[in-house]
Every structure is written in C-alpha cells, then in structure tokens.
Write a protein that holds these residues in place. Structure first.
Motif, mmCIF file in Angstrom:
data_model
loop_
_atom_site.group_PDB
_atom_site.id
_atom_site.type_symbol
_atom_site.label_atom_id
_atom_site.label_comp_id
_atom_site.label_asym_id
_atom_site.label_seq_id
_atom_site.Cartn_x
_atom_site.Cartn_y
_atom_site.Cartn_z
ATOM 1 N N ARG A 93 -10.923 -36.447 30.507
ATOM 2 C CA ARG A 93 -11.331 -36.814 31.851
ATOM 3 C C ARG A 93 -10.400 -36.711 32.889
ATOM 4 N NH1 ARG A 93 -14.092 -42.393 30.873
ATOM 5 N NH2 ARG A 93 -13.443 -42.046 28.715
ATOM 6 N N GLU A 94 -9.126 -36.772 32.309
ATOM 7 C CA GLU A 94 -7.962 -36.642 33.307
ATOM 8 C C GLU A 94 -7.563 -35.305 33.710
ATOM 9 O OE1 GLU A 94 -4.792 -38.872 31.741
ATOM 10 O OE2 GLU A 94 -5.677 -40.865 32.151
ATOM 11 N N LEU A 95 -7.649 -34.300 32.636
ATOM 12 C CA LEU A 95 -7.809 -33.058 32.783
ATOM 13 C C LEU A 95 -8.758 -32.439 33.505
ATOM 14 C CD1 LEU A 95 -6.393 -32.029 29.148
ATOM 15 C CD2 LEU A 95 -4.913 -32.270 31.194
ATOM 16 N N VAL A 96 -10.016 -33.073 33.457
ATOM 17 C CA VAL A 96 -11.050 -32.361 34.044
ATOM 18 C C VAL A 96 -11.780 -33.300 35.063
ATOM 19 C CG1 VAL A 96 -13.162 -30.870 34.017
ATOM 20 C CG2 VAL A 96 -11.759 -30.834 32.179
ATOM 21 N N PRO A 97 -11.501 -33.607 36.171
ATOM 22 C CA PRO A 97 -12.236 -34.990 36.955
ATOM 23 C C PRO A 97 -13.584 -34.602 36.986
ATOM 24 C CG PRO A 97 -10.104 -33.922 37.999
ATOM 25 C CD PRO A 97 -10.457 -33.040 36.811
ATOM 26 N N GLU A 98 -14.021 -33.693 37.139
ATOM 27 C CA GLU A 98 -15.487 -33.415 37.251
ATOM 28 C C GLU A 98 -16.453 -33.939 36.171
ATOM 29 O OE1 GLU A 98 -13.350 -31.058 37.311
ATOM 30 O OE2 GLU A 98 -13.464 -30.239 39.396
ATOM 31 N N SER A 99 -15.838 -34.138 35.105
ATOM 32 C CA SER A 99 -16.397 -34.765 33.818
ATOM 33 C C SER A 99 -16.683 -36.179 33.890
ATOM 34 C CB SER A 99 -15.504 -34.618 32.738
ATOM 35 O OG SER A 99 -14.288 -35.446 32.668
ATOM 36 N N GLN A 100 -16.471 -37.004 35.038
ATOM 37 C CA GLN A 100 -16.688 -38.271 35.363
ATOM 38 C C GLN A 100 -18.411 -38.280 35.760
ATOM 39 O OE1 GLN A 100 -14.887 -41.109 34.689
ATOM 40 N NE2 GLN A 100 -16.693 -42.149 35.515
ATOM 41 N N ALA A 101 -18.873 -37.089 36.110
ATOM 42 C CA ALA A 101 -20.263 -37.209 36.633
ATOM 43 C C ALA A 101 -21.000 -37.304 35.211
ATOM 44 C CB ALA A 101 -20.574 -36.016 37.216
ATOM 45 N N TYR A 102 -20.463 -36.496 34.267
ATOM 46 C CA TYR A 102 -21.245 -36.680 32.838
ATOM 47 C C TYR A 102 -21.215 -38.037 32.337
ATOM 48 C CZ TYR A 102 -21.600 -36.249 27.817
ATOM 49 O OH TYR A 102 -21.979 -36.385 26.588
ATOM 50 N N MET A 103 -20.117 -38.663 32.552
ATOM 51 C CA MET A 103 -20.058 -40.085 31.982
ATOM 52 C C MET A 103 -20.978 -41.054 32.936
ATOM 53 S SD MET A 103 -17.956 -39.883 29.562
ATOM 54 C CE MET A 103 -17.976 -41.602 29.018
ATOM 55 N N ASP A 104 -21.011 -40.715 33.936
ATOM 56 C CA ASP A 104 -22.042 -41.658 34.847
ATOM 57 C C ASP A 104 -23.452 -41.386 34.118
ATOM 58 O OD1 ASP A 104 -19.880 -42.526 36.459
ATOM 59 O OD2 ASP A 104 -20.253 -41.094 37.908
ATOM 60 N N LEU A 105 -23.931 -40.087 33.942
ATOM 61 C CA LEU A 105 -24.993 -39.845 33.546
ATOM 62 C C LEU A 105 -25.471 -40.413 32.164
ATOM 63 C CD1 LEU A 105 -25.677 -35.962 34.451
ATOM 64 C CD2 LEU A 105 -26.688 -37.841 35.423
ATOM 65 N N LEU A 106 -24.397 -40.392 31.513
ATOM 66 C CA LEU A 106 -24.288 -41.089 30.120
ATOM 67 C C LEU A 106 -24.663 -42.637 30.240
ATOM 68 C CD1 LEU A 106 -24.236 -39.959 27.139
ATOM 69 C CD2 LEU A 106 -21.678 -40.790 27.040
ATOM 70 N N SER A 107 -23.932 -43.292 31.142
ATOM 71 C CA SER A 107 -24.312 -44.647 31.475
ATOM 72 C C SER A 107 -25.794 -44.934 31.926
ATOM 73 C CB SER A 107 -23.336 -45.234 32.255
ATOM 74 O OG SER A 107 -23.672 -46.615 32.611
ATOM 75 N N PHE A 108 -26.124 -44.342 32.837
ATOM 76 C CA PHE A 108 -27.476 -44.248 33.344
ATOM 77 C C PHE A 108 -28.593 -44.003 32.168
ATOM 78 C CE2 PHE A 108 -31.305 -42.379 35.059
ATOM 79 C CZ PHE A 108 -31.780 -43.499 35.962
ATOM 80 N N GLU A 109 -28.059 -43.084 31.272
ATOM 81 C CA GLU A 109 -29.134 -42.925 30.131
ATOM 82 C C GLU A 109 -29.241 -44.107 29.366
ATOM 83 O OE1 GLU A 109 -29.806 -39.632 26.592
ATOM 84 O OE2 GLU A 109 -27.560 -40.213 27.123
ATOM 85 N N ARG A 110 -28.112 -44.704 28.938
ATOM 86 C CA ARG A 110 -28.258 -45.822 28.122
ATOM 87 C C ARG A 110 -28.879 -46.968 28.667
ATOM 88 N NH1 ARG A 110 -22.745 -44.415 26.424
ATOM 89 N NH2 ARG A 110 -21.865 -45.403 28.441
ATOM 90 N N LYS A 111 -28.641 -47.305 30.161
ATOM 91 C CA LYS A 111 -29.566 -48.198 30.876
ATOM 92 C C LYS A 111 -31.235 -47.850 30.679
ATOM 93 C CE LYS A 111 -26.128 -49.477 34.231
ATOM 94 N NZ LYS A 111 -25.621 -49.408 35.499
ATOM 95 N N LEU A 112 -31.416 -46.464 30.541
ATOM 96 C CA LEU A 112 -32.689 -45.971 30.648
ATOM 97 C C LEU A 112 -33.257 -46.223 29.369
ATOM 98 C CD1 LEU A 112 -35.100 -44.752 32.266
ATOM 99 C CD2 LEU A 112 -34.169 -42.408 31.810
ATOM 100 N N ASP A 113 -32.632 -45.950 28.221
ATOM 101 C CA ASP A 113 -33.041 -46.094 26.831
ATOM 102 C C ASP A 113 -33.312 -47.601 26.709
ATOM 103 O OD1 ASP A 113 -33.031 -43.329 26.443
ATOM 104 O OD2 ASP A 113 -30.969 -43.662 25.430
ATOM 105 N N ALA A 114 -32.554 -48.361 27.108
ATOM 106 C CA ALA A 114 -32.824 -49.783 26.840
ATOM 107 C C ALA A 114 -34.213 -50.287 27.804
ATOM 108 C CB ALA A 114 -31.541 -50.648 27.627
ATOM 109 N N THR A 115 -34.437 -49.668 28.985
ATOM 110 C CA THR A 115 -35.463 -49.997 29.534
ATOM 111 C C THR A 115 -36.682 -49.794 28.977
ATOM 112 O OG1 THR A 115 -34.397 -49.959 31.788
ATOM 113 C CG2 THR A 115 -36.793 -49.987 31.799
ATOM 114 N N ILE A 116 -36.903 -48.451 28.280
ATOM 115 C CA ILE A 116 -37.809 -47.870 27.648
ATOM 116 C C ILE A 116 -38.014 -48.563 26.469
ATOM 117 C CG2 ILE A 116 -38.504 -45.934 26.239
ATOM 118 C CD1 ILE A 116 -37.296 -43.787 28.462
ATOM 119 N N ILE A 117 -37.222 -48.872 25.674
ATOM 120 C CA ILE A 117 -37.372 -49.781 24.391
ATOM 121 C C ILE A 117 -37.979 -51.074 24.683
ATOM 122 C CG2 ILE A 117 -35.922 -50.915 22.397
ATOM 123 C CD1 ILE A 117 -33.970 -48.866 22.778
ATOM 124 N N ARG A 118 -37.600 -51.776 25.764
ATOM 125 C CA ARG A 118 -37.871 -53.042 26.280
ATOM 126 C C ARG A 118 -39.455 -52.829 26.594
ATOM 127 N NH1 ARG A 118 -34.698 -54.246 29.691
ATOM 128 N NH2 ARG A 118 -36.000 -53.633 31.569
#
Length: 481
Positions: A93-118
């Motif tokens: 992530r330090e080498l490619v700063p743009e990869s932080q957008a992917y990590m943000d999407l990954l965090s959002f996906e985890r929240k969405l999965d938890a909501t769908i399961i609930r």
C-alpha cells in the motif's frame, strides 16, 4: 551369506554421530538411486555387511509410496481461501497509494455482508411465524331449472312406452367461488388460482325436510387426508316447487383457530383466535394485573375473574394449556340461507355472497425465494475467486520485485544467502541431517568414514543388480535351496 565383496573394510570403523545407514547422497552419476524414506536403516543403527537392497514390506510393485494417486488431467485442488487473503500488505500500500481505495471497498463489503446476514436471520425468524393476510372470497350460488321429456334425463319419449308424455322438472344447485383482488369488486385474474374447496373444512347443505324426507335432505362434504380439491360443489334434485336450503360452510384455518368461552373471551377481548395468540393475550392480562407470584415465579394468583373461569385460586404456568383446553370450541360455521327458485322452462339465476378469508401473505413466498435463491451467491463467489486470483498475482509480482531489488543491491551477498537457504531447504525435503555449511567444504569429504560409505553404496548397487539378473534368468540363490 558370506561377504565376498573385495575391498569391503573389515570390522566396524567409527562413523560420525550424524551418519545412520547409508552415507549422504554424493554426485557419482546421474543414475544414482534417489533417497527414499525406506533407504535409511530402521531404528537408527548401522547397516551390516551382506545386506541386500532395502525392502519396505510391500509386494513388488505394490508400494503405495511409488504409486501416487492418479488425478484427471488438468485437475487442480482448490485452495482453501481465507478472508485475510484478500488484504493487501502495508508495504504494498505504501508502494501503490491508489490501493487504499481497494481496502476501503473491502471494509465496506464486510459491513454489507454483515448487514445481509443479519437481514437473512431476521427473515428466517419471521418465516417461523404464520404470515396471513385477509382477502375477500366471493361465493357464487347458481341454480338452474330445466324440464326433461319422457321422465328420463336426455331421453326422448317414444309412442310405445306411453301415449301421454310426462314432463319432469329438475333443479340443479352449484356453489363456486373466487378470490377478489384488494380494492376491486371483480375477480382477480392475475392472482394464483386456488381451488374453492381448499378454503373449507366441511360443507353441509340442508334441504327442506318436508319435501325430501329425513334420509335425502342432507348433502355433506368433509375434508380428509386423501381429499382432492375441486372448484365447486353441485347438487341435483327433482322438483317443481321452490326449495329452501341452508348452506353451512366451515372454514379451514391454518393454523387452527378456536372460539373462546364467552367469559374468557370478554376478559381477553378475543372471540376467535389461534392457540398461541390466546396464550399470549392471557399472559399480557397476567402481567398487566400483576398476578404473577413475586416469590414463586412459576405461580399465578388468580383474581376473581380467573377464579370464576378456572375454578382455582392459583395455578402454575405449566397448567395453563390444560386449563384452556376445555374452554376451546370449534368456530361457528358460515350459514347462508338460500331459496332455490323453480320456474317453468329452462331458467338460471345467480346470487353471490362475500366472506373474509385468511391466506398466506405473498411476501412470504418472496422471502422464501430470496433465501433459496443461489444465482446471486454463485455470481458473488465467481467475483470473489477473481479477486483472490488478482491479489495472488499482485503478491507474486511483489515477491519478484523484492528478489530483483535485493540481487541488484548486493549480488555477491545475495547469491551466498540464497545458496545457504536452498541447501537448507534441500536437506528438509530429502529428510537429511547434518550441517549444510560444513558439507560445503572440501575437507568434509576427506574424512575416514567416506571410504566405508562409498563401499556400502556400491555394494548395495551390486547386490541390487545381481538380484535383478537372477530374477530375469530364473537362477535360484544358494541359500534358498
């Protein structure tokens, strides 16, 4: 067998403490036998002279170590994926700063999965309870009158049978019904068709007893486990006078409903209800009036109204179902008074009645379809597989980059460290012991035990070759005679 191998050292020369069995593999020839788990002497002892090639105890050609499991071509075992495999390392992530957008999407996906399961769990809890909606069922009562010539249905009279033709009037009563759409006064053609008889548990038609006698004035239909649903009911009788009939319809409630005793019904404000709803209403009455014993929590102290109903001053919670059973009665049937009008000639009259029925909510079917659907899940799994593969390729490229950077910064030191690492890995794969750094030196191969190790190696090869030749030529060994 006597050892006749010339040059084989007699006695037991001292071996290094880490050497057991055959010596380490040495680069004599390309055809040198590979070391296998069975090539070491059992128990860690030295091998004795005169021993042939090692055996594993399996018949020839049946050693499972030499026959790996055959898999179809192109078969690749699916690796077990973990959620951490989707994460990109901090260094990358330090080498490619743009990869932080992917990590943000990954965090959002985890929240969405938890909501769908609930939400899925909430839907499953809702589906455990009956979901009913009230609809209007329109009942059509049709009576038709027609006249038969000759006294028989559809049979014309003849001159030989009688000189004067008799006319017999017959009436026919049909009971049918359809659901009406909400807010409309005409039948709903888009709704799924449901058989008319499926709404009722029983149907009884009572005709005028004076006209048809006590034996044929009742027409009954009762549901049974083998009942086939029908779109309506039909009754046909002879007669030329108006007939008064009473139609009794017993609705089939799912789940079953009961009519409460009048006293308990007035107390709870319920006329007809299911067993769980009645017990819940009684529990609300107990809590509202604080009738639960503060010390013995499983006891209920009855007030004057409950005492008159249950005939006791106190009762346990476990006794409530038994106390309620005598107070449950069958719901009252729907009674329709109808007059069959019989007029001369072929006539037809239709009347209709609207009643309220409970059917399964259409939302329940949609919820079931949502839970049972696998199309979306398969699409998500295929996308997850692509993401896993992409992250794996990124990590592989990162490893190659680090390898090349380390080599470019210090080629000499990198090669030395790499050789030491490869030698250590080779020792682990071949299950060998010893010091890799010491074995890299020439002096290691000038020690006294080298000659014994070389002799043992060649002796084992000669014995193995001799056994193969004897087997091919059919020559029996001297010791087996």
């Amino acid at each position: 067998m006597v050892n006749n191998y010339p040059g084989y050292p007699q006695g037991q020369p001292r071996m290094p403490p880490h050497v057991t069995g055959t010596p380490p593999r040495m680069p004599f020839h390309q055809d040198s036998p590979r070391r296998t788990p069975n090539s070491r002497s059992r128990g860690g002892g030295r091998s004795t002279g005169g021993g042939g090639p090692p055996t594993s105890g399996y018949p020839v050609g049946m050693n499972p170590m030499s026959h790996p499991v055959q898999r179809p071509p192109g078969h690749k075992p699916k690796p077990k994926r973990k959620a951490s495999d989707l994460v990109i390392s901090q260094k990358l992530r330090e080498l490619v700063p743009e990869s932080q957008a992917y990590m943000d999407l990954l965090s959002f996906e985890r929240k969405l999965d938890a909501t769908i399961i609930r939400k899925r769990l909430d839907i499953q809890e809702v589906l455990k309870k009956p979901m009913k909606t009230k609809r209007k069922l329109r009942i059509f009562i049709t009576n038709t009158t027609y006249t038969n010539q000759g006294g028989k249905d559809n049979m014309p009279s003849t001159a030989t049978s009688t000189n004067s033709e008799e006319c017999q009037t017959t009436w026919e009563l049909k009971i049918e019904g359809r659901l009406l759409d909400e807010g409309q006064s005409k039948p709903d053609s888009r709704a799924p068709k449901r058989k008319f008889s499926s709404f009722f548990k029983s149907l009884i038609i009572e005709l005028d007893k004076e006209m048809y006698g006590p034996d044929s004035n009742f027409v009954e239909w009762h549901r049974s486990p083998t009942t086939q649903e029908t779109d309506g009911f039909q009754v046909k009788r002879p007669g030329d006078k108006p007939v008064k009939c009473t139609i009794n319809l017993q609705l089939d409630h799912q789940p079953q409903q009961f009519k409460l005793d009048a006293r308990l019904g007035r107390l709870l404000g319920i006329h007809t209800g299911t067993r769980p709803s009645i017990v819940a209403a009684l529990w609300q009455y107990i809590k509202r009036n604080k009738l639960q014993d503060p010390v013995l929590r499983d006891q209920i102290r009855c007030d004057e109204y409950l005492q008159s109903i249950f005939n006791c001053q106190a009762l346990k919670f476990s006794d409530i179902p038994f106390k309620l059973n005598p107070l449950f009665m069958q719901p009252e049937p729907i009674v329709i008074e109808h007059m069959v009008a019989v007029e001369p000639g072929e006539t037809k009259s239709v009347t209709h009645w609207d009643i309220s029925v409970e059917i399964d909510d259409s939302l329940k079917q949609q919820m079931n379809s949502f839970l049972m659907s696998t199309v979306t899940q398969q699409e998500v799994m295929s996308l997850d597989t692509k993401i896993y593969e992409t992250v794996d390729s990124i990590n592989a490229l990162k490893t190659k980059r680090e390898f090349m950077l380390a080599f470019a910064s210090d080629p000499y030191g990198f090669i030395n460290k790499w050789l030491i690492s490869q030698s250590r890995d080779l020792k682990v794969m071949l299950n060998l012991e010893g010091d890799p750094e010491e074995e890299r030196q020439v002096d290691f191969y000038q020690k006294e035990w080298i000659k014994e190790g070389v002799c043992r190696y060649f002796y084992a090869k000669v014995q193995q070759r001799r056994a193969e030749l004897e087997k091919d030529l059919g020559v029996r060994q001297l010791g087996s005679q």
